[in-house]
Design a protein around this motif. Structure first.
Motif, PDB file in Angstrom:
ATOM      1  N   LYS A 169      38.526  45.508  17.672  1.00 43.24           N
ATOM      2  CA  LYS A 169      39.806  45.833  18.304  1.00 43.24           C
ATOM      3  C   LYS A 169      40.015  47.338  18.376  1.00 43.24           C
ATOM      4  O   LYS A 169      40.486  47.866  19.396  1.00 43.24           O
ATOM      5  N   GLU A 170      39.649  48.049  17.315  1.00 46.82           N
ATOM      6  CA  GLU A 170      39.799  49.505  17.320  1.00 46.82           C
ATOM      7  C   GLU A 170      38.928  50.131  18.400  1.00 46.82           C
ATOM      8  O   GLU A 170      39.340  51.059  19.091  1.00 46.82           O
ATOM      9  N   GLY A 171      37.710  49.597  18.557  1.00 48.99           N
ATOM     10  CA  GLY A 171      36.833  50.124  19.593  1.00 48.99           C
ATOM     11  C   GLY A 171      37.354  49.848  20.991  1.00 48.99           C
ATOM     12  O   GLY A 171      37.304  50.716  21.872  1.00 48.99           O
ATOM     13  N   VAL A 172      37.868  48.638  21.224  1.00 54.64           N
ATOM     14  CA  VAL A 172      38.414  48.287  22.542  1.00 54.64           C
ATOM     15  C   VAL A 172      39.610  49.168  22.867  1.00 54.64           C
ATOM     16  O   VAL A 172      39.728  49.708  23.976  1.00 54.64           O
ATOM     17  N   ILE A 173      40.513  49.337  21.911  1.00 55.60           N
ATOM     18  CA  ILE A 173      41.698  50.164  22.152  1.00 55.60           C
ATOM     19  C   ILE A 173      41.289  51.612  22.408  1.00 55.60           C
ATOM     20  O   ILE A 173      41.838  52.270  23.305  1.00 55.60           O
ATOM     21  N   HIS A 174      40.325  52.123  21.647  1.00 54.93           N
ATOM     22  CA  HIS A 174      39.880  53.510  21.860  1.00 54.93           C
ATOM     23  C   HIS A 174      39.302  53.678  23.249  1.00 54.93           C
ATOM     24  O   HIS A 174      39.566  54.682  23.930  1.00 54.93           O
ATOM     25  N   PHE A 175      38.527  52.703  23.712  1.00 51.62           N
ATOM     26  CA  PHE A 175      37.963  52.798  25.059  1.00 51.62           C
ATOM     27  C   PHE A 175      39.057  52.738  26.111  1.00 51.62           C
ATOM     28  O   PHE A 175      39.029  53.492  27.094  1.00 51.62           O
ATOM     29  N   LEU A 176      40.034  51.826  25.933  1.00 55.05           N
ATOM     30  CA  LEU A 176      41.094  51.689  26.929  1.00 55.05           C
ATOM     31  C   LEU A 176      41.984  52.925  26.988  1.00 55.05           C
ATOM     32  O   LEU A 176      42.645  53.164  28.007  1.00 55.05           O
ATOM     33  N   GLU A 177      42.019  53.701  25.921  1.00 54.74           N
ATOM     34  CA  GLU A 177      42.853  54.910  25.896  1.00 54.74           C
ATOM     35  C   GLU A 177      42.153  56.124  26.488  1.00 54.74           C
ATOM     36  O   GLU A 177      42.750  57.194  26.553  1.00 54.74           O
ATOM     37  N   LEU A 178      40.897  55.959  26.917  1.00 55.57           N
ATOM     38  CA  LEU A 178      40.143  57.115  27.403  1.00 55.57           C
ATOM     39  C   LEU A 178      40.858  57.827  28.540  1.00 55.57           C
ATOM     40  O   LEU A 178      41.012  59.053  28.546  1.00 55.57           O
ATOM     41  N   TYR A 179      41.307  57.046  29.520  1.00 55.38           N
ATOM     42  CA  TYR A 179      41.886  57.662  30.713  1.00 55.38           C
ATOM     43  C   TYR A 179      43.325  58.120  30.486  1.00 55.38           C
ATOM     44  O   TYR A 179      43.914  58.757  31.344  1.00 55.38           O
ATOM     45  N   GLU A 180      43.916  57.774  29.339  1.00 56.89           N
ATOM     46  CA  GLU A 180      45.209  58.345  28.991  1.00 56.89           C
ATOM     47  C   GLU A 180      45.044  59.760  28.471  1.00 56.89           C
ATOM     48  O   GLU A 180      45.940  60.594  28.588  1.00 56.89           O
ATOM     49  N   LEU A 181      43.885  60.046  27.869  1.00 56.40           N
ATOM     50  CA  LEU A 181      43.664  61.340  27.232  1.00 56.40           C
ATOM     51  C   LEU A 181      42.942  62.317  28.138  1.00 56.40           C
ATOM     52  O   LEU A 181      43.149  63.527  28.046  1.00 56.40           O
ATOM     53  N   LYS A 182      42.086  61.824  29.006  1.00 59.17           N
ATOM     54  CA  LYS A 182      41.269  62.737  29.810  1.00 59.17           C
ATOM     55  C   LYS A 182      40.904  62.061  31.130  1.00 59.17           C
ATOM     56  O   LYS A 182      40.952  60.840  31.235  1.00 59.17           O
ATOM     57  N   CYS A 183      40.543  62.874  32.092  1.00 58.11           N
ATOM     58  CA  CYS A 183      40.119  62.375  33.395  1.00 58.11           C
ATOM     59  C   CYS A 183      38.599  62.452  33.446  1.00 58.11           C
ATOM     60  O   CYS A 183      38.021  63.543  33.489  1.00 58.11           O
ATOM     61  N   LEU A 184      37.945  61.295  33.430  1.00 61.61           N
ATOM     62  CA  LEU A 184      36.492  61.248  33.414  1.00 61.61           C
ATOM     63  C   LEU A 184      35.966  61.027  34.820  1.00 61.61           C
ATOM     64  O   LEU A 184      36.548  60.264  35.589  1.00 61.61           O
ATOM     65  N   PRO A 185      34.864  61.667  35.173  1.00 61.17           N
ATOM     66  CA  PRO A 185      34.283  61.440  36.506  1.00 61.17           C
ATOM     67  C   PRO A 185      33.726  60.036  36.625  1.00 61.17           C
ATOM     68  O   PRO A 185      33.400  59.384  35.633  1.00 61.17           O
ATOM     69  N   PHE A 186      33.606  59.581  37.861  1.00 62.85           N
ATOM     70  CA  PHE A 186      33.109  58.228  38.097  1.00 62.85           C
ATOM     71  C   PHE A 186      31.636  58.128  37.719  1.00 62.85           C
ATOM     72  O   PHE A 186      30.847  59.049  37.933  1.00 62.85           O
ATOM     73  N   SER A 187      31.294  56.968  37.161  1.00 62.67           N
ATOM     74  CA  SER A 187      29.898  56.691  36.845  1.00 62.67           C
ATOM     75  C   SER A 187      29.665  55.201  37.013  1.00 62.67           C
ATOM     76  O   SER A 187      30.453  54.390  36.503  1.00 62.67           O
ATOM     77  N   PRO A 188      28.606  54.802  37.718  1.00 67.24           N
ATOM     78  CA  PRO A 188      28.312  53.367  37.835  1.00 67.24           C
ATOM     79  C   PRO A 188      28.110  52.694  36.485  1.00 67.24           C
ATOM     80  O   PRO A 188      28.414  51.520  36.323  1.00 67.24           O
ATOM     81  N   ASP A 189      27.598  53.446  35.510  1.00 66.47           N
ATOM     82  CA  ASP A 189      27.403  52.863  34.175  1.00 66.47           C
ATOM     83  C   ASP A 189      28.729  52.463  33.550  1.00 66.47           C
ATOM     84  O   ASP A 189      28.804  51.484  32.804  1.00 66.47           O
ATOM     85  N   PHE A 190      29.772  53.237  33.837  1.00 63.79           N
ATOM     86  CA  PHE A 190      31.088  52.900  33.307  1.00 63.79           C
ATOM     87  C   PHE A 190      31.561  51.574  33.881  1.00 63.79           C
ATOM     88  O   PHE A 190      32.059  50.707  33.160  1.00 63.79           O
ATOM     89  N   SER A 191      31.414  51.415  35.174  1.00 63.18           N
ATOM     90  CA  SER A 191      31.858  50.170  35.808  1.00 63.18           C
ATOM     91  C   SER A 191      31.070  48.980  35.287  1.00 63.18           C
ATOM     92  O   SER A 191      31.644  47.917  35.006  1.00 63.18           O
ATOM     93  N   GLU A 192      29.767  49.145  35.139  1.00 63.73           N
ATOM     94  CA  GLU A 192      28.954  48.048  34.617  1.00 63.73           C
ATOM     95  C   GLU A 192      29.346  47.715  33.185  1.00 63.73           C
ATOM     96  O   GLU A 192      29.358  46.552  32.779  1.00 63.73           O
TER      97      GLU A 192
END
Length: 1480
Positions: A213-236
């Motif tokens: 759960k901590e890992g899922v929440i940390h991942f879901l909060e990524l775009y709240e903290l920073k703007c990451l460029p698009f990557s196909p690996d992210f979508s997969e």
């Protein structure tokens, strides 16, 4: 290496690898190059099953495959190969065993070290040819790269610990990795994002769900903290591992301190993440991502909670035209996946969100109206898509806005014309009314109704869309549109009565569409009375009622129903007839109306058909089908008359029906038709075992009992005029009540579970009359009915109606009264069934609700009709109210999660259409208590019967409290015992206004005794409160109160604070005391006496009471106490100014400001619930924790406590305070809070609107529960800010960091060690003399951590011991173990000495060496002694030396595991120093 066989094959492969790989490492470049080429050849398969073996080879050959500085021969460089890095990443993120992950980390560390030493720039191509390199090095950015990979390896190593308290401080370093990985200049990835995904994948696949759960929440909060460029690996990664992790329901649980129904934090973060991520996706990527996301949702069966929050997140994505036909089909498949869950409300809410997703994301130009209609048909109207809801309006808006843009069918295709929604629906109805060729024939099956539901939905949508177009809702336009759509249907219906040759399939389809239109048209919500479409539709239908009625009459009475399939048509006809009767009554019943005339004719014709005989011949199938249809018709007529009494006067004379039933053998099966008949023969050929005939017979018997139930109700009123009236049904002359009841028992044995309800209804009428004369028969009826009910426990659709019918006949008021009066077996059997129902409620929520609601309503109805003693029978069943007042289970975690999410959905109100379409069932456990409390509030204390009932219940409540206190079960905060006691005192407080002095004389000692018992805080407050109320209302009990202070301090240490808290409210208590001075003087003496107690908490409470009482004395100018002024003022002044050690002053202030002493009014605060608007009130500064070491602080805090500072025992006396405010403030779990809104929403029992049951009139309800009860636990936790990236963190030791990798492949190691592929030393630890599994397990773990070569034990079976495994934590899997029996030790030690080992004993002897002075040789053998006897004398002679541990204490020895661990560490320390040359 690639052996697939399990067991010995794997061991053989591992052993072969361990012996061959070192030899390969010593070979020349050609052999190494050949091995490398074989690993990375393009045709070599790659998959998860090859990762482990490949990493074993790579780690063994790492020194050769990674270049060394200054090397002359340039061999293969694994760093430049993408296959190498993909294998390392697979080992880091996906490997199941720790050893494979360890090898991957080693290879990564080694590659980074080599790159730093070489200092040359290089890159490795990204897999797929796009994005940044999988690995690269630049000497200019050496420091940044080293920092990045150092943090990365630290995170991966920390995750091996699987402990959240160790991992959580490391997570900020993961944020730093993202800062390193993204270029600030051009906003692109510098490091390949797949490295970050490995970290999250490792967390997602953890066995620790908290870490997941901590890992899922940390991942879901990524775009709240920073703007990451698009990557196909992210979508997969999102569509793969993330969604797999999100399928776990437990991740959606509430956070600590979060209110019930406030929603899942993870669900909210998922919603924000998906909205942000999809918004940032490039337009050309967005469509594919969303389609894959939906297809992933269709790939598995989701639980109700995850699919709800995933659907809600999708519905929140900003509108975009991203999905076409394929996406709409995927959404439909997801809808079908949601149907498997049993949580109806969550299922309906998920359907609502999926429809909203379609409205937001589907591109109308890519789909046709046919595609949309098929999608809408997959929604369940009774759960989600209800007309009149907000969702229906949104759908109409979407159809109207996109009407011109829907994709048109290809020219020449078979699709309908879709030029507009109106044209499409018009053609849809026309095509529907055409009978398909495959449905030709008179005896075909009835259509399933799905097409009719689709057509009806589209018709009403089109009508509402046209209504939105017309300004001010022009009625004429709506009527014209509706008429235009329904012309084909109305035309067919008008011809029903005249065209006898109309194809049967067409009539079936027309009637199905008619039913679906009427059902779908029902407007949900508050605007039902304003719906002109429904009124117009009803008028159009009624215009065809005569034709339809004549058609139904003809079909049911003229022997046209001849096949088994015709029984389904009979059912369809009767449903239509019922709807026509309802519509006729809505428009006003008229004598001679076609529907009424048809009902009368149907009744007569049905009776005539049933009375016909077969003249001694075997009946044909057609004849028996007609009988079944006639009985079904007669049953529906009886049900219609029951619902609409106006039909009874014109349509149904009971005499013919009574004569018919008197000639029918009740519950006798219908004779099978003659096999010689052609129709019968075809029927039997289709079903040789004839299961279909069993269902037909069951329906026939069911309908018989419907008619008989009608007759029994028709012949006498259900409720007698007075209690003394006898219930005497007048059954048909041939059947006596006893015979009918016996027949009912026979019917229960043959009827399927979904058709027993009419039998229960008959039993309800018969049992009260027979209970006295035929008790054994009634008992049998109870038992048989209970067995039938319990067999239904997993059948949702039939269980609840049958449960209500069962409760109504077993717990009928007349049955209860008769059984209680006789006190025979029936009385005890009813109570036994009552407790069985309560037991069933623990696993099936809502069962006890049905029983409680029925009994309370029937008792209230009886009391309203009868004289003073009307409630006397209920007194014999006060146990039911006792259980209801204290009812409630402690749910499992998964049950609590489902309850929380259901509450969250309910709190959405009309925003979620499922709440509007589905009525709340009120099956939660809290409604049992609400029903009981509302019933008790309606009782009149002046009524003798009511008063006796209340007093009996109060005594039983006190007894239950005493039993719970004496039980041996664990009693802790929010345990079941705590909750039951809490409910007991809540009920007693509710009943208090009905207590008089005489009754209190009998229970006052029990109440005071409860004050002496150790209780949780919430229960103490209730006990203190009720004592205050008693003393205020009846000052005669003051002397008993003073007597409570006369016991010794040791007896009162745990409970005297309860009575001192009561004493602090003396100003309330003495309001009705004529002579106040005496009471005040006594109070001062008590407070001063206990102010000298040795116990710190008692002194604090005594000081608060002293301060409160002294304030009253000064206000009343009591001169008798002037002599004590100096003493009291000095004591209070000292408490106010106390400094130095402890926190006494603050505790003093807290207890003065505590709500119970400062604000709480026992009478004015007597109410139920806490207003939600008060939740935002500013918090005081209190906690209840009283610590002597912090006296000043505690003194201040206890004065601010709500019980002393805010609570007013009189003004706060209301149900709001009892059931919501006080539990909330005293730390009781949220499941126990009951708001006033729940009381008002429960309408089964009317509400008492008296002022005591409303809202508290003090600021008590404005306090926050964190004000005082949770400050200590919440402050200083550091959760708000979180650990910083620079903070030091725990790091588990990784052994490969301290040794060369080739050390784990030496041939000198044991086979087991070689198979494990890990580094070991030359230390042998012999523990054959150790007995206890715990010591052996601990030694095993220690030996593995410090790299011992082998652990010798007396018996290898010890590794199976659970205590051993608990201490070893799987170390036995990584450490070579050897078995040497104790009697074999002499030979073993001599053998090892011959091999060059020094044999060292861990023992205190006369010549033992000090551990501090002893130098261990590399080849050392440690012999550990027995726990009790040490090393025996015969083995001491085999030792080269004994080593002892210097001690400073009194105890003469250490535990054998501790001793062994100290020597093992000292050996390891010395060897490490020798390697660095620091040891001479």
């Amino acid at each position: 290496m690639g052996a697939d066989g399990p067991g010995s094959a794997e061991d053989a492969a591992a052993l072969a690898a361990a012996r061959l790989l070192p030899a390969l490492g010593q070979c020349g470049g050609a052999a190494l190059r050949a091995v490398w080429d074989a690993l990375v050849a393009p045709g070599v398969p790659w998959g998860p099953d090859r990762v482990g073996p490949e990493l074993q080879v790579l780690s063994a050959l790492a020194e050769k495959l990674l270049p060394e500085p200054g090397a002359r021969d340039a061999g293969p460089d694994a760093r430049r190969c993408g296959r190498f890095w993909r294998t390392v990443q697979a080992g880091l993120g996906s490997a199941e065993d720790a050893l494979t992950r360890k090898r991957a980390r080693y290879l990564l560390q080694r590659a980074v070290e080599v790159s730093a030493e070489l200092g040359a720039d290089y890159t490795c191509d990204a897999h797929g040819g796009t994005g940044p390199s999988l690995f690269w090095w630049s000497e200019k950015k050496k420091d940044e790269l080293l920092k990045f990979w150092e943090n990365y390896v630290l995170i991966m190593e920390t995750l091996e610990g699987n402990q959240i308290h160790v991992i959580k401080p490391v997570l900020p370093k993961l944020n730093t990795l993202f800062e390193y990985a993204v270029s600030e200049e051009n906003g692109c990835w510098l490091f390949h994002p797949s490295w970050h995904m490995c970290v999250y994948k490792r967390m997602f696949e953890s066995e620790n769900k908290i870490l997941t759960k901590e890992g899922v929440i940390h991942f879901l909060e990524l775009y709240e903290l920073k703007c990451l460029p698009f990557s196909p690996d992210f979508s997969e990664f999102i569509i793969g591992p993330l969604m797999d992790a999100l399928s776990e329901s437990s991740l959606y649980s509430r956070s600590p301190g979060q209110l019930v129904g406030s929603g899942s934090p993870l669900g909210l973060k998922l919603q924000k993440f998906l909205v942000t991520y999809v918004s940032l996706l490039p337009e050309e990527i967005k469509s594919g991502f969303l389609l894959k996301f939906l297809q992933k949702m269709t790939s598995r069966h989701w639980c109700a909670v995850p699919v709800l929050f995933l659907s809600r997140a999708l519905a929140s994505v900003p509108p975009c035209q991203a999905l076409g036909v394929e996406g709409l089909l995927a959404l439909r498949d997801v809808l079908r996946r949601t149907m498997v869950t049993h949580q109806i409300l969550l299922r309906g809410a998920a359907q609502c969100y999926l429809l909203q997703t379609a409205l937001r994301l589907v591109d109308a130009e890519k789909v046709s109206l046919s595609d949309v209609s098929v999608f809408l048909a997959s929604l369940r109207q009774e759960e989600a898509l209800g007309r009149g809801t907000v969702l229906w309006s949104e759908l109409c808006d979407w159809l109207r806005g996109n009407e011109r843009y829907f994709r048109q069918p290809a020219p020449g295709s078979q699709g309908l014309l879709e030029a507009s929604l109106t044209a499409y629906v018009k053609n849809l109805v026309q095509e529907y009314m055409k009978s398909p060729a495959w449905e030709a024939g008179e005896g075909g099956l009835v259509p399933d109704g799905l097409e009719a539901r689709l057509t009806a939905t589209m018709v009403l949508l089109a009508v509402d869309v046209e209504g939105q177009k017309a300004q001010y809702s022009e009625k004429r336009r709506t009527q014209n549109i509706l008429r235009m759509f329904l012309d084909p249907l109305l035309d067919a219906l008008m011809k029903f009565g005249t065209n006898v040759y109309m194809p049967v399939p067409r009539t079936d389809r027309a009637l199905q569409l008619l039913l679906k239109l009427l059902h779908t048209c029902t407007l949900r919500g508050s605007r039902a009375q304003e719906d002109e479409v429904s009124a117009l539709l009803q008028n159009l239908v009624m215009s065809t009622s005569e034709s339809v009625s004549e058609f139904i009459l003809r079909r049911l009475t003229t022997n046209e129903l001849r096949s088994v399939a015709d029984l389904d048509r009979c059912h369809l006809y009767l449903l239509v007839l019922t709807e026509l009767i309802h519509l006729q009554l809505k428009q006003g019943w008229k004598t001679g109306a076609p529907v009424c005339r048809v009902v009368s004719l149907l009744k007569n014709a049905s009776i005539r058909h049933l009375q016909e005989t077969d003249s001694g011949q075997e009946p044909t199938l057609a004849r028996q089908i007609q009988r079944v249809a006639s009985m079904a018709t007669l049953a529906r007529v009886c049900e219609a008359v029951d619902l609409q009494p106006a039909l009874q006067q014109e349509s149904l004379d009971p005499a013919p029906l009574e004569r018919l039933l008197s000639t029918l053998p009740l519950s006798q099966t219908l004779q099978k038709p003659c096999a010689d008949d052609p129709e019968s023969r075809s029927f039997f050929e289709e079903s040789s075992s004839c299961p279909g005939w069993g269902r037909i017979v069951a329906q026939y018997v069911h309908d018989q009992w419907v008619c008989l139930s009608f007759l029994l109700r028709r012949c006498h009123p259900l409720v007698p005029a007075t209690e003394g009236d006898q219930l005497e049904p007048s059954p048909p002359t041939v059947w006596t009540p006893a015979l009918i009841l016996r027949a009912a028992l026979d019917a229960l044995s043959i009827l399927p579970s979904d058709q027993v309800s009419p039998v229960f209804c008959c039993m309800k009428i018969l049992v009260p009359q027979l209970l006295t004369s035929c008790e054994s028969l009634c008992l049998e009826a109870f038992d048989v009915a209970w067995r039938v009910l319990t067999s239904l426990s997993n059948t949702q659709q039939t269980f609840w109606p049958n449960l209500r019918a069962f409760v109504q006949f077993v717990f009928d008021d007349a049955v209860l009264a008769t059984a209680a009066k006789a006190k025979g077996q029936a009385y005890f059997r009813i109570k036994e069934i009552m407790y069985k129902i309560i037991e069933m409620s623990a696993i099936k929520t809502g069962v006890f609700n049905t029983l409680t609601s029925h009994c309370c309503r029937s008792w209230l109805a009886s009391a309203s009709r009868g004289p003073q003693g009307a409630l006397s029978s209920a007194r014999h069943y006060s146990d039911l109210l006792l259980e209801a007042c204290t009812f409630g289970t402690v749910f499992r975690r998964d049950q609590r999660l489902t309850q929380d999410v259901q509450t969250f959905v309910e709190n959405l109100g009309h925003d979620c259409a499922a709440n509007v379409v589905m009525e709340s069932t009120k099956r939660e456990d809290c409604y049992v208590r609400i029903c009981a409390i509302k019933f008790l509030c309606l009782l009149d204390g002046s009524n003798t019967s009511h008063k006796a009932f209340v007093e009996d219940l109060a005594i039983k409540l006190l007894d239950k409290d005493e039993r719970v206190s004496q039980a041996r079960a664990r009693y802790y905060a929010n345990s079941l015992q705590h909750r039951v006691k809490n409910r007991v005192w809540q009920a007693l407080l509710t009943l208090f206004p009905r207590f008089d002095q005489n009754f209190l004389n009998g229970i006052i000692d029990k109440i005071f005794q409860a004050g002496f018992t150790n209780n949780q805080a919430s229960i103490k407050y209730f006990i203190e409160w009720i004592i205050i109320l008693i003393l205020h209302k009846f000052p005669q009990f003051l002397q008993k109160f003073w007597d409570c202070f006369s016991y010794g301090e040791e007896k009162l240490k745990a409970s005297i604070c309860t009575f001192l808290s009561v004493l602090s409210h003396l100003d309330i208590i003495i309001q009705n005391v004529p002579e106040k001075r005496r009471a005040l003087k006594q109070a001062l003496l008590v407070a001063l006496q206990w102010g000298l107690s040795h116990n710190f908490s008692i002194r604090l409470y005594a000081l608060v009471a002293l301060k409160k009482v002294w304030a009253v004395c000064k206000a009343l100018c009591v001169e008798d106490c002037d002599a004590w002024t100096a003493l009291i003022e000095r004591s209070l002044s000292q408490a106010e100014s106390v400094h130095g050690a402890g926190n006494a002053k603050k505790n003093w202030q807290r207890i003065q400001d505590h709500f119970f002493f400062a604000t709480f009014h026992p009478l004015q605060d007597y109410c139920l619930e806490f207003l939600p608007a008060a939740r935002g009130a500013p918090p005081p500064r209190l906690t209840p924790c009283l610590r002597p070491r912090n006296a000043k602080k505690n003194w201040q805090r206890i004065q601010d406590h709500f019980f002393f500072a805010t609570f007013h025992p009189l003004q706060d006396y209301c149900l709001e305070t009892i059931f919501h405010t006080l539990p909330r403030l005293s730390g009781v779990v949220e499941e126990e809070w009951i708001t006033l809104s729940r009381f008002s929403s429960f309408t089964d029992i009317p509400s008492d609107t008296g002022p005591p049951w409303c809202l508290s009139r003090t600021p008590l309800r404005e306090l926050n529960p964190g004000d005082w009860s949770q400050q200590d636990t919440g402050s200083g936790s550091g959760e708000a800010d979180g650990p910083s990236e620079q903070a030091d963190v725990q790091k588990k030791v990784i052994p490969w960091g301290h040794g060369l990798p080739d050390a784990d492949l030496e041939l000198a190691l044991q086979d087991r060690a070689a198979r494990l592929g890990k580094s070991t030393g030359s230390l042998i630890v012999v523990a054959s003399l150790v007995d206890k599994p715990t010591n052996l397990g601990g030694l095993c773990r220690t030996c593995e951590v410090f790299g011992a070569s082998v652990l010798v034990v007396g018996n290898l079976h010890c590794v199976r011991d659970k205590q051993f495994q608990h201490l070893s934590v799987s170390a036995e899997q990584w450490l070579p173990l050897e078995e040497v029996k104790p009697h074999q030790l002499t030979g073993y030690l001599q053998q090892k000495r011959a091999a060059g080992y020094m044999v060292i004993g861990v023992e205190q002897t006369a010549h033992s060496s000090d551990l501090v002075q002893f130098s261990f040789p590399e080849k050392s053998l440690l012999l550990l002694g027995n726990e009790r006897e040490g090393i025996p004398a015969n083995l001491l002679r085999q030792l080269d030396v004994c080593v002892e541990i210097p001690q400073q204490g009194v105890i003469r020895s250490l535990n054998v595991h501790v001793s062994g661990a100290l020597l093992i560490w000292e050996y390891t320390r010395q060897q490490l120093l020798r390697r660095t040359g620091a040891l001479q």
